[in-house]
Design an enzyme around this catalytic site. Structure first.
Site, PDB file in Angstrom:
ATOM      1  N   ASP A 104       0.817  -1.210   0.000  1.00 62.37           N
ATOM      2  CA  ASP A 104       0.000   0.000   0.000  1.00 62.37           C
ATOM      3  C   ASP A 104       0.857   1.268   0.000  1.00 62.37           C
ATOM      4  OD1 ASP A 104      -2.126   1.716   0.278  1.00 62.37           O
ATOM      5  OD2 ASP A 104      -2.270   1.466   2.448  1.00 62.37           O
TER       6      ASP A 104
ATOM      7  N   ASP B 124      -2.215   5.944  -4.669  1.00 66.22           N
ATOM      8  CA  ASP B 124      -2.549   4.953  -3.649  1.00 66.22           C
ATOM      9  C   ASP B 124      -2.908   3.592  -4.231  1.00 66.22           C
ATOM     10  OD1 ASP B 124      -3.247   3.665  -1.371  1.00 66.22           O
ATOM     11  OD2 ASP B 124      -4.940   4.935  -0.866  1.00 66.22           O
TER      12      ASP B 124
END
Ligand code: NAG
Ligand code: NAG
Ligand code: NAG
Ligand code: NAG
Ligand code: NAG
Length: 378
Positions: free
Chosen positions: A79, A264
């Site tokens: 992430d 992201d």
């Protein structure tokens, strides 16, 4: 920004709930298939190495790591929107199904485990993760990363984590969001000089004919994965992978002003501020059904969304921003863009599937280029 991955799950569940098929989980946990794993080749100290990612419906992208000695295997989400690493703990109670339904780290089974014991809480929009910190050696792509302090999770919120494939999460963010007195994954990797240059690159495939999933290349970038040159922009906030969008247009009409944007990998969609989103749907003149924009997939006449970043336009075409779903046995498309009540954008997998991105922690900049289309007909 893991929470926004789950806002897609929320959105799609709601779409389904309007058709009374809410109980059909969109993301059924697949059994672990070891033969699909790929550990990086050529990971001699310092040279770049890659980690293969697998995907579920282009919504979740995850790779394989091992923790401890001997190795315990896990699927994790890498992430870019957060900095901490956590895995479900073998000590989580039976009552926590989201934890029990995933692989769990057992510190008593690892000779390289070092206790820490501080408690942690991570809050995401749709749920939280609680537990305590531990230290062990993380193995991935043929590299051993000792001394990583990570969370052993005792509680995973059911709604957010039960139906995802990945067991835990590795944060690729810069230090700002890390737990105090811990060195996050990327900083540790670079600090121990396991890669020469503190850079990694993300390639996410979208097309069903693509190599499944994608890859993260640590220590460099892969020129065969994008077209033309990388367009570098500085990060707009120290210690997050955030850049500036100058403006956004559809055709000649401007729909959004200057705004920052987080890159992201932990978010499936593109999220934009409410006002920009309202302008967008007005401009696209798509039909609102039960609160969601559902349309036949034959609509390919929609315009591009042109995002201006550092003096260069990064278009999203309808095939980038429409997501195909099957509803009542019919193929329909929904908008892969959602509004958030924030002043910034989140450029998730919809964007990252179109553009190859290079995260340069030393020069504090991000390189972007059109991803190489991989469909090679023979
Ligand atoms: C695992 O994946 C490989 C490659 O996709 C496939 O050939 C194999 O049958 C799968 N094995 C199991 C047990 O599902
Ligand atoms: C590393 O890559 C080089 C060039 O691609 C190759 O010649 C070499 O055999 C590889 N080494 C290993 C250990 O795979
Ligand atoms: C963990 O993954 C590695 C690489 O695929 C495999 O060789 C090993 O057997 C796995 N270990 C367990 C316990 O499944
Ligand atoms: C954890 O590992 C220890 C040592 O290998 C083992 O005795 C114990 O049964 C394991 N715990 C669980 C719940 O698997
Ligand atoms: C840590 O969390 C546990 C419950 O999981 C609690 O019993 C303990 O008091 C907490 N410790 C601290 C120092 O907050």
């Amino acid at each position: 920004m893991l929470r926004v991955l789950f806002s897609l799950l929320l959105v799609t569940s709601l779409v389904f709930s309007t058709r009374k098929v809410l109980k059909v989980p969109l993301y059924v946990r697949k059994k672990f298939n070891g033969s699909e794993l790929f550990f990086g080749r050529n990971s001699s100290k310092g040279s770049p190495f890659n980690l293969a990612l697998q995907t579920r419906d282009n919504v979740e992208y995850y790779g394989t790591i091992s923790m401890g000695t001997p190795r315990q295997n896990f699927s994790v989400l890498f992430d870019t929107g957060s900095s901490n690493t956590w895995l479900p703990s073998v000590n989580c109670p039976y009552s926590n199904l989201a934890c029990q339904s995933h692989r769990r780290y057992n510190s008593s089974g690892s000779s390289s485990y070092v206790p820490d014991g501080r408690n942690f809480t991570l809050r995401y929009g749709s749920g939280k993760v609680l537990g305590y910190l531990s230290q062990d050696t993380l193995h991935f792509a043929g590299v051993d990363l000792p001394d990583l302090i990570f969370g052993e999770s005792l509680f995973l919120q059911q709604f957010a984590f039960n139906s995802v494939i990945f067991d835990g999460l590795v944060g690729l963010g810069l230090g700002s969001l890390a737990w105090p007195k811990t060195t996050p994954f990327l900083e540790l990797l670079c600090g121990k000089r396991l890669i020469e240059e503190c850079i990694f690159s993300v390639y996410l495939s979208r097309h069903p004919k693509d190599i499944p999933g994608g890859e993260i290349l640590f220590g460099g970038y892969d020129k065969t994965k994008f077209e033309g040159k990388l367009h570098y922009v500085p990060i707009s906030q120290m210690n997050t992978w955030k850049i500036e969008i100058t403006k956004t247009s559809v055709g000649t009409k401007q729909i959004g002003a200057q705004s920052s944007a987080i890159l992201d990998t932990g978010t499936s969609l593109v999220l934009m501020p409410q006002e920009t989103y309202d302008n967008l749907v007005k401009t696209l003149s798509v039909e609102l059904k039960s609160g969601y924009y559902v349309m036949p997939c034959t609509i390919r006449t929609l315009p591009d969304i042109n995002i201006l970043i550092g003096g260069k336009v990064f278009p999203l075409t309808p095939s980038d921003y429409l997501i195909e779903l099957t509803l009542d046995l019919k193929k329909v498309c929904v908008l892969g863009i959602a509004p958030i009540r924030r002043r910034f954008w989140v450029l998730g997998d919809i964007f990252l599937g179109r553009y190859y991105t290079v995260y340069d922690a030393t020069a504090k900049r991000i390189g972007l280029a059109t991803r190489q289309s991989e469909v090679v007909s023979k």
